[in-house]
Design an enzyme around this catalytic site. Structure first.
Site, PDB file in Angstrom:
ATOM      1  N   GLU A 413       0.881  -1.281   0.062  1.00  0.00           N
ATOM      2  CA  GLU A 413      -0.131  -0.160   0.068  1.00  0.00           C
ATOM      3  C   GLU A 413       0.909   1.193   0.006  1.00  0.00           C
ATOM      4  O   GLU A 413       1.530   1.293   0.916  1.00  0.00           O
ATOM      5  CB  GLU A 413      -0.886  -0.025   1.459  1.00  0.00           C
ATOM      6  N   LEU A 456      -6.167  -1.904  -1.446  1.00  0.00           N
ATOM      7  CA  LEU A 456      -5.725  -1.831   0.038  1.00  0.00           C
ATOM      8  C   LEU A 456      -6.250  -3.104   0.415  1.00  0.00           C
ATOM      9  O   LEU A 456      -7.401  -3.119   0.933  1.00  0.00           O
ATOM     10  CB  LEU A 456      -6.656  -0.573   0.536  1.00  0.00           C
ATOM     11  N   ALA A 457      -5.563  -4.144   0.423  1.00  0.00           N
ATOM     12  CA  ALA A 457      -5.876  -5.411   0.875  1.00  0.00           C
ATOM     13  C   ALA A 457      -4.690  -6.259   1.394  1.00  0.00           C
ATOM     14  O   ALA A 457      -4.082  -6.723   0.432  1.00  0.00           O
ATOM     15  CB  ALA A 457      -6.668  -6.149  -0.344  1.00  0.00           C
ATOM     16  N   GLU A 458      -4.579  -6.578   2.649  1.00  0.00           N
ATOM     17  CA  GLU A 458      -3.296  -7.253   3.054  1.00  0.00           C
ATOM     18  C   GLU A 458      -3.302  -8.805   2.422  1.00  0.00           C
ATOM     19  O   GLU A 458      -2.279  -9.178   2.078  1.00  0.00           O
ATOM     20  CB  GLU A 458      -3.167  -6.923   4.485  1.00  0.00           C
ATOM     21  N   GLN A 480       1.864  -2.118   5.406  1.00  0.00           N
ATOM     22  CA  GLN A 480       1.957  -0.785   6.033  1.00  0.00           C
ATOM     23  C   GLN A 480       2.380  -0.431   7.392  1.00  0.00           C
ATOM     24  O   GLN A 480       3.257   0.112   7.788  1.00  0.00           O
ATOM     25  CB  GLN A 480       0.830   0.099   5.282  1.00  0.00           C
ATOM     26  N   PHE A 481       1.599  -1.304   8.201  1.00  0.00           N
ATOM     27  CA  PHE A 481       1.649  -1.082   9.815  1.00  0.00           C
ATOM     28  C   PHE A 481       1.484  -2.673  10.042  1.00  0.00           C
ATOM     29  O   PHE A 481       0.420  -3.154   9.735  1.00  0.00           O
ATOM     30  CB  PHE A 481       0.697  -0.168  10.259  1.00  0.00           C
ATOM     31  N   ASP A 483      -0.066  -3.445  12.641  1.00  0.00           N
ATOM     32  CA  ASP A 483      -1.413  -3.349  13.336  1.00  0.00           C
ATOM     33  C   ASP A 483      -2.259  -3.839  12.285  1.00  0.00           C
ATOM     34  O   ASP A 483      -3.176  -4.296  12.593  1.00  0.00           O
ATOM     35  CB  ASP A 483      -1.673  -1.839  13.762  1.00  0.00           C
ATOM     36  N   ILE A 485      -1.469  -6.210   9.774  1.00  0.00           N
ATOM     37  CA  ILE A 485      -1.030  -7.506   9.227  1.00  0.00           C
ATOM     38  C   ILE A 485      -2.105  -8.583   9.420  1.00  0.00           C
ATOM     39  O   ILE A 485      -2.129  -9.596   8.542  1.00  0.00           O
ATOM     40  CB  ILE A 485       0.196  -7.813   9.895  1.00  0.00           C
ATOM     41  N   PRO A 487      -5.303  -9.036   8.444  1.00  0.00           N
ATOM     42  CA  PRO A 487      -6.002  -9.609   7.276  1.00  0.00           C
ATOM     43  C   PRO A 487      -4.948 -10.442   6.382  1.00  0.00           C
ATOM     44  O   PRO A 487      -5.658 -11.495   5.663  1.00  0.00           O
ATOM     45  CB  PRO A 487      -6.407  -8.284   6.334  1.00  0.00           C
ATOM     46  N   HIS A 528      -1.551   1.863  15.909  1.00  0.00           N
ATOM     47  CA  HIS A 528      -0.289   2.132  15.256  1.00  0.00           C
ATOM     48  C   HIS A 528       0.786   1.870  16.055  1.00  0.00           C
ATOM     49  O   HIS A 528       1.954   2.600  16.035  1.00  0.00           O
ATOM     50  CB  HIS A 528      -0.273   3.720  14.707  1.00  0.00           C
TER      51      HIS A 528
END
Ligand SMILES: Cc1ncc(C[n+]2csc(CCOP(=O)(O)OP(=O)(O)O)c2C)c(N)n1
Length: 728
Positions: A413, A456-458, A480-481, A483, A485, A487, A528
């Site tokens: 992302e 936007l989809a882990e 990205q974070f 927090d 992870i 998904p 975060h």
């Protein structure tokens, strides 16, 4: 029932000698039936074997045979790629799997070519045929199929990238590809409720990938009927607006309709127009599996109605009616199939079973381990002597490695500079390059097909990366974070970590997942600031590292990229731009082996074992307590968490006899619990005091800095714990 998107209609070529109303010859039609019947009889044999307790699980393809043999006959084994699910016995037979191979898995034989006795029956896998080992999870395979198709396209555009190179994972990761290959992925209608199915449609559609989806709609997901899974009860209606797709909805018990639909769909994909989805209505004449009794939730009338559509009797009647086979020929064919299945079962039951000594084989790469001493390198003296941050050196390492290895692709992302890249190329826009700017400049330097923004989809990120890595690409993706992870957790736990082991080294997916992690941000709050590394260290098959300074970050990242295992690379965001731990660029070959701790501060009175952002905090405490109380702390930075350096821990504890394990994550069930337990177990006689832990409170991190300070371990907490333990 047939319904087609206008652009997808391909003219059917009539094969010479084709039987009227079909594009298949008499021989092909007979073979079609033989494969269907072979599949059904193999299921029937497995059912008997299960009842005799000679195998331990059974799930059948019954009712799906026509659709699946059609799919197999429309595609090319060992050329196209296949991501089947557990109902797909018939396509695997059509592609070239033998009954014996399938039954070897059912008995759990050492020579089971799909998994060496590790997976349940019906978990097909064949390197030769390009059938990629599946898990039992529903829908995860959809994203692998996407990544696989992307890899085929990438290698076609970058053929140089496919070459093997000695000295890194490429030595062991052979690449084959064809410019017009197609990827098959199948799924039950119930499983289309999973997000990963939709996440895959997103990318298949956006990228016009040559992926042919086959939705095998037998109306039930175990006991749950289609309308409870699919709004309106029809998946075709729901997906109809995805751009670039060819769609068809057919009676999947009709062999000819199935074959025509599959040929059209495959041709559409092969021509490069985009993906296709064939929705086949099939039946499930047997229960979900032998662990299920469908009479508990399906009426007798419904089962009778299904029986009338049984594809085996349907095809048999058709062959008789068309005069392709007479009753005697059918009997002969069926007898031959029964004999073949009998012989295969006899052989499978005699097969050698795996021995316990093999259990730990292929959890990780045996060809190239990241612990290899070859990864131990000294920093080079380069012209550039500027002190760089961790963020700088990670960025430099990515650039070095991308220059060196064209198989590396970077996505996630916001990791690209500018998706609409005109402004970037004309110099009008500087670009984003990641929310922390770690990937800044990569797209500009290496191009849009090596660096791009994912949806936007882990799960999409990790699942696609797995499919690419199977083919030999080296995705270095970013979550990205930490927090967010979660998904992707399913892909990481059930796919990434276990592909090598479950396929008995048949398929592997070495790749790197970079993840900014941790708190101490002042205002990072719940979403975060998370840690949680022990949740991943609890999963075999993945390597996990967490550097505390710039030079280690660069050296460990390069090893992560060059090694042959999947790596979770945890980057503490508080350390990205700290003054602590800045370093001079150590050169383009600098690597650090995994599993080697670093003694940050030697000492004789007490050991502190830690990693990540607690390293500078523990160092502060150690320096202060040495000044104020003369307590001499040995501070060990583990650097890699799985594997970890037990020798370094043991050596230090034997010297100091007192030890604290400290980390930023919550105390209970945390990473320190395992280390503390092992020290207590194996070094009990070396201890002069109990093993202590310093960690976060068992709660999430709060926004208000006053609370954050109390929740997370601070230098003062470490100071106090050191003081108390030294006095014990
Ligand atoms: C992620 C996940 N959740 C639940 C299960 C348990 N499970 C196995 S098969 C199945 C039903 C699948 O139904 P469908 O997709 O319609 O395929 P079918 O078995 O009918 O061919 C379920 C719930 C699983 N394997 N994976």
């Amino acid at each position: 029932m047939a319904r087609q998107a206008g652009s997808g209609v391909i003219e059917k070529k009539k094969a010479a000698g084709a039987v009227a109303g079909t594009s298949l010859t008499r021989e092909q039609l007979v073979e079609f039936y033989r494969l269907m019947y072979l599949s059904r009889r193999t299921d029937d044999r497995e059912i008997v074997l299960k009842r005799q307790q000679k195998i331990f699980f059974q799930i059948s393809c019954a009712g799906h045979e026509a659709l699946l043999v059609a799919a197999g006959m429309a595609m090319k084994p060992g050329y196209d790629w296949f991501f089947p699910y557990y109902r797909d016995r018939a396509i695997c037979l059509a592609l070239g799997n033998t009954v014996e191979e399938q039954l070897l898995q059912a008995v759990g034989a050492a020579d089971d070519p799909a998994s060496g006795g590790r997976q349940m029956p019906s978990h097909w896998s064949s390197r030769k045929l390009n059938i990629v080992s599946p898990s039992s999870s529903t829908a995860t395979q959809c994203l692998h199929a996407i990544g696989c198709a992307e890899a085929g396209r990438y290698f076609t555009k970058h053929p140089e990238a496919a070459k093997n190179h000695n000295g890194d994972y490429r030595q062991f990761k052979d690449v084959t590809f064809h410019g017009d290959e197609v990827v098959y992925v199948s799924i039950g209608e119930g499983s289309t409720s999973q997000g990963e199915f939709w996440e895959s449609l997103n990318t298949a559609s956006n990228e016009k990938l040559p992926v042919v989806y086959v939705v095998e709609d037998n109306g039930y997901a175990i006991s749950t009927p289609v309308e409870a899974n699919t709004p309106g009860g029809n998946i075709s209606r729901l997906v109809a607006n995805f751009p670039n797709f060819h769609f068809s909805e057919i009676d999947g018990t009709d062999p000819i309709a199935s074959y025509n639909a599959m040929v059209e769909a495959v041709a559409y994909c092969r021509s490069g127009k985009g993906p296709a989805l064939v929705h086949g209505h099939v039946i499930r004449p047997y229960s979900h599996s032998l662990s299920d009794d469908e009479r508990l939730y399906r009426s007798a009338a419904e089962l009778e109605a299904d029986a009338l559509r049984d594809p085996i009797s349907r095809m048999q009647m058709w062959l008789l009616r068309e005069g392709i086979l007479d009753a005697e020929a059918i009997n002969r064919l069926e007898q031959q199939v029964d004999d073949e299945v009998q012989r295969a079962a006899d052989r499978a039951l005699m097969a050698t079973l795996p021995t316990p000594s093999t259990i730990l084989r292929h959890v990780y790469s045996e060809d190239l381990t990241p612990m290899d001493p070859g990864f131990q390198r000294e920093p080079e003296t380069t012209v550039d002597q500027a002190e760089r941050t961790m963020a700088d050196l990670i960025n430099l390492c990515l650039k070095d490695e991308m220059r060196r290895d064209e198989r590396i692709v970077v996505f996630g992302e916001d990791v690209a500079d500018v998706t609409r890249d005109e402004g970037l190329r004309t110099g009008k826009l500087k670009g984003k390059g990641g929310v922390f700017k770690l990937t800044s400049g990569l797209q500009l330097q290496f191009g849009n097909d090596r660096v791009w923004n994912s949806p936007l989809a882990e799960a999409n990120i990790v699942g696609r990366a797995i499919g690419m890595a199977v083919r030999g690409l080296k995705p270095v993706v970013e979550i990205q974070f930490f927090d967010y992870i979660w998904p992707a957790m399913h892909q990481m736990r059930n796919e990434l970590s276990v592909l090598r082991w479950r396929s008995n080294n048949g398929f592997t997916c070495p790749l790197v997942i970079r993840v900014p992690i941790g708190g101490y941000l002042t205002g990072g709050s719940i979403y975060h600031s998370q840690s949680g590394e022990s949740i991943f260290t609890h999963t075999p098959g993945v390597r996990i590292v967490m550097p505390s300074n710039a030079q280690d970050a660069l050296g460990l990242l390069r090893t992560a990229i060059r090694c042959d295992d999947p790596v979770l690379f945890l980057e503490h965001k508080r350390l990205y731009r700290e003054t602590f731990g800045r370093a001079v660029y150590p050169g383009p070959e600098y690597t650090i082996p995994f599993g080697k701790a670093k003694v940050v501060r030697p000492g004789k009175d007490l050991t502190v074992i830690t990693y990540g952002a607690v390293v500078p905090r523990a160092l502060q405490a150690a320096q202060k307590i040495h000044r104020e109380k003369g307590i001499d702390v040995e501070l060990i930075d583990l650097r890699s968490l799985a594997p970890y350096d037990w020798e370094a821990i043991a050596e230090s504890v034997r010297k100091t006899n007192r030890v604290i394990v400290a980390h930023e994550d919550m105390m209970s069930w945390g990473y320190g619990a395992e280390i503390a337990a092992r020290i207590a177990d194996e070094l009990f006689h070396d201890l002069d005091a109990p093993v202590r832990r310093v960690a976060a409170m068992d709660v999430f991190v709060a926004y208000q800095p006053l609370l954050e300070d109390v929740i997370l371990p601070q230098p003062e907490d470490l100071y106090k714990a050191i003081e108390e333990l030294a006095a014990f």
